[in-house]
Motif scaffolding. Structure first.
Motif, PDB file in Angstrom:
ATOM      1  N   THR A  14      29.231 -50.108  -2.493  1.00  0.00           N
ATOM      2  CA  THR A  14      29.818 -48.789  -2.314  1.00  0.00           C
ATOM      3  C   THR A  14      29.059 -47.812  -3.193  1.00  0.00           C
ATOM      4  OG1 THR A  14      32.001 -49.775  -2.009  1.00  0.00           O
ATOM      5  CG2 THR A  14      31.947 -47.438  -2.514  1.00  0.00           C
ATOM      6  N   THR A  15      28.839 -46.624  -2.685  1.00  0.00           N
ATOM      7  CA  THR A  15      28.307 -45.561  -3.526  1.00  0.00           C
ATOM      8  C   THR A  15      29.370 -44.481  -3.650  1.00  0.00           C
ATOM      9  OG1 THR A  15      26.477 -44.038  -3.941  1.00  0.00           O
ATOM     10  CG2 THR A  15      27.157 -44.284  -1.653  1.00  0.00           C
ATOM     11  N   THR A  16      29.519 -43.980  -4.847  1.00  0.00           N
ATOM     12  CA  THR A  16      30.442 -42.878  -5.112  1.00  0.00           C
ATOM     13  C   THR A  16      29.598 -41.649  -5.396  1.00  0.00           C
ATOM     14  OG1 THR A  16      32.097 -44.376  -6.020  1.00  0.00           O
ATOM     15  CG2 THR A  16      32.307 -42.039  -6.586  1.00  0.00           C
ATOM     16  N   ASP A  51      34.375 -32.716  -5.380  1.00  0.00           N
ATOM     17  CA  ASP A  51      34.621 -33.855  -4.496  1.00  0.00           C
ATOM     18  C   ASP A  51      34.141 -35.125  -5.171  1.00  0.00           C
ATOM     19  OD1 ASP A  51      35.638 -33.313  -1.700  1.00  0.00           O
ATOM     20  OD2 ASP A  51      34.108 -31.761  -1.891  1.00  0.00           O
ATOM     21  N   ILE A  52      34.908 -36.180  -5.016  1.00  0.00           N
ATOM     22  CA  ILE A  52      34.507 -37.533  -5.404  1.00  0.00           C
ATOM     23  C   ILE A  52      34.740 -38.378  -4.168  1.00  0.00           C
ATOM     24  CG2 ILE A  52      34.885 -39.475  -6.953  1.00  0.00           C
ATOM     25  CD1 ILE A  52      36.033 -37.456  -8.988  1.00  0.00           C
ATOM     26  N   ARG A  53      33.648 -38.772  -3.509  1.00  0.00           N
ATOM     27  CA  ARG A  53      33.727 -39.471  -2.217  1.00  0.00           C
ATOM     28  C   ARG A  53      33.042 -40.823  -2.312  1.00  0.00           C
ATOM     29  NH1 ARG A  53      34.317 -36.491   2.651  1.00  0.00           N
ATOM     30  NH2 ARG A  53      34.480 -38.633   3.403  1.00  0.00           N
ATOM     31  N   ASP A  54      33.643 -41.830  -1.704  1.00  0.00           N
ATOM     32  CA  ASP A  54      33.064 -43.168  -1.626  1.00  0.00           C
ATOM     33  C   ASP A  54      32.510 -43.410  -0.231  1.00  0.00           C
ATOM     34  OD1 ASP A  54      33.807 -43.934  -4.242  1.00  0.00           O
ATOM     35  OD2 ASP A  54      35.820 -44.472  -3.564  1.00  0.00           O
ATOM     36  N   VAL A  95      26.552 -46.564  -7.789  1.00  0.00           N
ATOM     37  CA  VAL A  95      26.511 -47.649  -6.811  1.00  0.00           C
ATOM     38  C   VAL A  95      27.181 -48.867  -7.429  1.00  0.00           C
ATOM     39  CG1 VAL A  95      25.034 -49.181  -5.465  1.00  0.00           C
ATOM     40  CG2 VAL A  95      24.381 -46.790  -5.772  1.00  0.00           C
ATOM     41  N   LYS A  96      28.109 -49.472  -6.671  1.00  0.00           N
ATOM     42  CA  LYS A  96      28.832 -50.658  -7.128  1.00  0.00           C
ATOM     43  C   LYS A  96      28.581 -51.792  -6.141  1.00  0.00           C
ATOM     44  CE  LYS A  96      33.461 -52.452  -7.654  1.00  0.00           C
ATOM     45  NZ  LYS A  96      34.854 -52.226  -7.363  1.00  0.00           N
TER      46      LYS A  96
END
Length: 102
Positions: A14-16, A51-54, A95-96
């Motif tokens: 996932t990228t935030t 905004d904080i979007r995944d 990035v997780k």
């Protein structure tokens, strides 16, 4: 951004993306790699102008790429305030990775 993945185990990734100066009245095209993610995704939905979007990037990571580009394309438009071009700032990308089968 570099992506380093070892082994053949599929990863979930996932990228935030954290953006500033997001507004609801004006759009921008957003791409992760060559994938079009959408238009006007950053509208100040977390807080005013923030905004904080995944985004799921598992397909990108599992395809074996070594780099993932983040691209914002703004466009000229007319608004109730007059002509505008987006001034969107995206200084933070996280990035997780998780590897559930390993």
């Amino acid at each position: 951004d570099c992506i380093k993945k070892s082994g053949s185990c599929p990863s979930e990734a996932t990228t935030t993306v954290v953006t500033f100066e997001s507004d609801a009245y004006k759009g921008e095209y957003f791409f992760l790699g060559q994938s079009y993610m959408g238009d006007n995704l950053f509208r100040g939905s977390t807080a005013p102008n923030l905004d904080i979007r995944d985004f799921d990037i598992s397909g990108h990571v599992n395809s074996g790429i070594s780099r993932l580009d983040y691209t914002l394309k703004s466009y000229y438009t007319h608004t109730v305030y007059g002509a505008a071009v987006e001034g969107l700032f995206m200084p933070i990308r996280i990035v997780k990775y998780t590897r559930p089968c390993c």
